[in-house]
Design a protein around this motif. Sequence first.
Motif, mmCIF file in Angstrom:
data_model
loop_
_atom_site.group_PDB
_atom_site.id
_atom_site.type_symbol
_atom_site.label_atom_id
_atom_site.label_comp_id
_atom_site.label_asym_id
_atom_site.label_seq_id
_atom_site.Cartn_x
_atom_site.Cartn_y
_atom_site.Cartn_z
ATOM 1 N N GLY A 13 0.814 -1.335 -0.249
ATOM 2 C CA GLY A 13 -0.240 0.094 0.089
ATOM 3 C C GLY A 13 0.998 1.382 -0.273
ATOM 4 O O GLY A 13 2.225 0.732 0.217
ATOM 5 N N ASP A 14 -0.330 1.850 0.053
ATOM 6 C CA ASP A 14 1.082 3.839 -0.367
ATOM 7 C C ASP A 14 1.469 3.570 -1.473
ATOM 8 O O ASP A 14 3.161 4.535 -0.679
ATOM 9 N N GLU A 15 1.559 2.913 -2.474
ATOM 10 C CA GLU A 15 2.393 3.232 -3.160
ATOM 11 C C GLU A 15 2.685 4.746 -4.342
ATOM 12 O O GLU A 15 3.735 4.932 -4.576
ATOM 13 N N LYS A 126 -1.432 -8.054 17.735
ATOM 14 C CA LYS A 126 -2.670 -7.076 16.555
ATOM 15 C C LYS A 126 -2.187 -6.974 15.320
ATOM 16 O O LYS A 126 -0.960 -6.942 15.157
ATOM 17 N N ILE A 127 -2.851 -6.650 14.630
ATOM 18 C CA ILE A 127 -2.619 -6.798 12.732
ATOM 19 C C ILE A 127 -1.957 -5.002 12.539
ATOM 20 O O ILE A 127 -1.266 -4.991 11.460
ATOM 21 N N GLY A 128 -2.632 -3.923 13.629
ATOM 22 C CA GLY A 128 -2.428 -2.421 13.312
ATOM 23 C C GLY A 128 -3.166 -1.985 12.414
ATOM 24 O O GLY A 128 -2.903 -1.234 11.240
ATOM 25 N N SER A 129 -4.078 -3.060 12.578
ATOM 26 C CA SER A 129 -5.724 -2.115 11.421
ATOM 27 C C SER A 129 -5.959 -0.522 12.171
ATOM 28 O O SER A 129 -5.031 -0.088 12.647
ATOM 29 N N THR A 130 -6.151 -0.111 10.160
ATOM 30 C CA THR A 130 -6.703 1.555 10.463
ATOM 31 C C THR A 130 -7.770 1.617 11.446
ATOM 32 O O THR A 130 -7.931 3.258 11.351
ATOM 33 N N ILE A 134 -12.960 -1.924 8.941
ATOM 34 C CA ILE A 134 -12.920 -2.783 7.696
ATOM 35 C C ILE A 134 -13.097 -4.048 7.533
ATOM 36 O O ILE A 134 -14.468 -5.112 7.269
ATOM 37 N N GLY A 135 -12.495 -4.922 8.322
ATOM 38 C CA GLY A 135 -12.382 -6.281 8.746
ATOM 39 C C GLY A 135 -14.114 -6.926 9.276
ATOM 40 O O GLY A 135 -14.838 -7.116 8.654
ATOM 41 N N PRO A 136 -14.480 -6.083 10.058
ATOM 42 C CA PRO A 136 -15.895 -6.379 10.607
ATOM 43 C C PRO A 136 -16.305 -6.077 9.677
ATOM 44 O O PRO A 136 -17.945 -6.883 9.628
HETATM 45 P P1 IMO Z 1 -3.496 2.405 0.287
HETATM 46 O O1 IMO Z 1 -4.853 2.333 0.016
HETATM 47 C C1 IMO Z 1 -1.266 0.794 3.556
HETATM 48 C C2 IMO Z 1 -3.103 -2.423 6.208
HETATM 49 C C3 IMO Z 1 -2.449 -1.344 7.533
HETATM 50 C C4 IMO Z 1 -3.115 -2.930 8.475
HETATM 51 C C5 IMO Z 1 -3.948 -3.740 7.622
HETATM 52 C C6 IMO Z 1 -5.375 -3.555 8.118
HETATM 53 O O2 IMO Z 1 -3.914 3.810 1.271
HETATM 54 O O3 IMO Z 1 -2.646 2.005 0.207
HETATM 55 P P2 IMO Z 1 -7.383 -2.632 7.865
HETATM 56 O O4 IMO Z 1 -7.246 -1.007 8.867
HETATM 57 O O5 IMO Z 1 -7.577 -3.034 6.722
HETATM 58 O O6 IMO Z 1 -8.044 -3.651 8.548
HETATM 59 O O7 IMO Z 1 -6.115 -2.946 7.927
HETATM 60 O O8 IMO Z 1 -3.551 -3.666 6.275
HETATM 61 N N1 IMO Z 1 -3.740 -1.111 5.639
HETATM 62 C C7 IMO Z 1 -2.782 -0.063 4.668
HETATM 63 N N2 IMO Z 1 -1.491 0.036 4.392
HETATM 64 N N3 IMO Z 1 -2.054 1.483 2.607
HETATM 65 C C8 IMO Z 1 -3.451 1.490 2.788
HETATM 66 O O9 IMO Z 1 -4.154 2.007 2.292
HETATM 67 C C9 IMO Z 1 -3.869 0.345 4.282
HETATM 68 N N4 IMO Z 1 -5.256 0.312 3.280
HETATM 69 C C10 IMO Z 1 -5.415 -0.946 5.569
HETATM 70 O O10 IMO Z 1 -2.097 -0.642 8.022
HETATM 71 O O11 IMO Z 1 -1.681 -3.502 8.783
#
Ligand code: IMO
Length: 423
Positions: A13-15, A126-130, A134-136
């Motif tokens: 992500g974040d590319e 923990k996953i470190g979710s945002t 999203i998951g639920p």
């Molecule tokens: P964009 O679209 C980077 C990561 C979270 C966590 C894992 C699960 O901006 O690239 P979630 O909230 O989806 O249940 O989190 O995924 N994560 C991202 N990391 N860019 C994102 O989106 C991400 N969306 C979720 O940090 O590790």
Amino acid sequence: MKSVDVVLGLQWGDEGKGKIVDVLASDYKAVARFQGGPNAGHSICFGDKSFVLHSVPSGIFREDTLNFIGNGVVLDPIILMEEIHGIEAIGGKVDGRLLIAKRANLILPTHRILDAANEAHKGKSKIGSTLKGIGPAYTDKIARTGLRVGDICSPDFRQKYEALRDWHLIQINALGYTGYDLAESEAKWFEAIEALKAFRIVDNEVEINRCLSEDVSILAEGAQGSLLDIDFGTYPFVTSSNTLCAGACTGLGIAPARIGKVLGIFKAYCTRVGSGPFPTELFDETGETMRRLGHEYGATTGRARRCGWLDLVALKYTVMMNGATSLIMMKADVMNDFDTIKVCVGYEMGGKKLDYFPYEAGTEEITPVYREFKGWKTDISGVRTYDALPQELKDYVAFIEDYTGVPVGIVSVGPDRDQTVVR
Ligand code: IMO
Ligand code: GDP
Ligand code: MG
């Protein structure tokens, strides 16, 4: 009959998907998000303006572009409405140009609370979710208990909402989670649901296929990255949707044969936010320098992103899984000052050499095998033609093309729309 071209992230992500979709959107009549939700943070910069999009597709700042939120997306109406107000505040026009899928599942306030409760329950693992729910929300979608955008006009919507909310509260209580204010977010949520009714709520699969048959070009915008894919990412440290190209078919309602170009985006190095394996992660000053020069802090959560060298083993894997037809290298300018640049060209795991991203990445120790490149030590942020890029960077690009077997079509040299070198 037109095809749908797809832009997606090949790493964690974040590319830079937001930037590139905004750049390419001028060549398309519509942009469509196909998965994820407000966990995404897609940054766009042009002139003196910048904006971070979460749910609205990154074509919104191109005046003639239609923008679809597809059925594969999970939608938080509160975040969507705040985002729309933000876009309008900087002069963007949303009205009439945003089409929302009836089949998109809704994120409820209790999904967000459950996300936090689940993470707290997991403790260190923990996953470190945002924490956007999203998951639920995807859990309810798969469990067939979710609410969808198309439900908001049904006369028993509130009863359906209350039944689902009460089920969530049972789970939240069972986890012993307290300290949330549901009444306030519930009131805001229903306000946002009312506001949502003014938008074009559509059968997106019908609209999108009609567009294609009328020769209207569509660009699909992925969120997250391939290594966060629910099936092929570093499970369980992943998001809850299919971020791969296949997700564009199920998340928009298009047939696989309708996929055209697959544009895979990667950074000249690697980042990851949240927990989970990252074989080339740097814990030293070099990683610190990447974070500082690349401003590697989450666009959604503000968390510091973990940084490391480009991992070609992982990249080749995600190129394969997506059938990428061309590559886009982002943030090459962040490497301007490096004397040497390393790339991972192999893994060693349990005394064995590997040339693919293994299932065991999450549990076994992986030692990356590096190859070193000479840095270009020049400021490339003002360069606009491929020929004018330094030879050291061209050598780096040529090596990546050779390793992955896919051409690099664009090199990005800064966050602005204009800082884009198209080959
Ligand atoms: P964009 O679209 C980077 C990561 C979270 C966590 C894992 C699960 O901006 O690239 P979630 O909230 O989806 O249940 O989190 O995924 N994560 C991202 N990391 N860019 C994102 O989106 C991400 N969306 C979720 O940090 O590790
Ligand atoms: P996305 O989630 O894939 O859209 O990426 P994010 O917006 O979360 O993160 C990318 C960050 O890098 C944003 O702050 C962008 O403004 C910035 N960015 C994008 N492309 C470039 C680039 O080529 N060079 C630099 N220095 N920054 C870039
Ligand atoms: Mg982002």
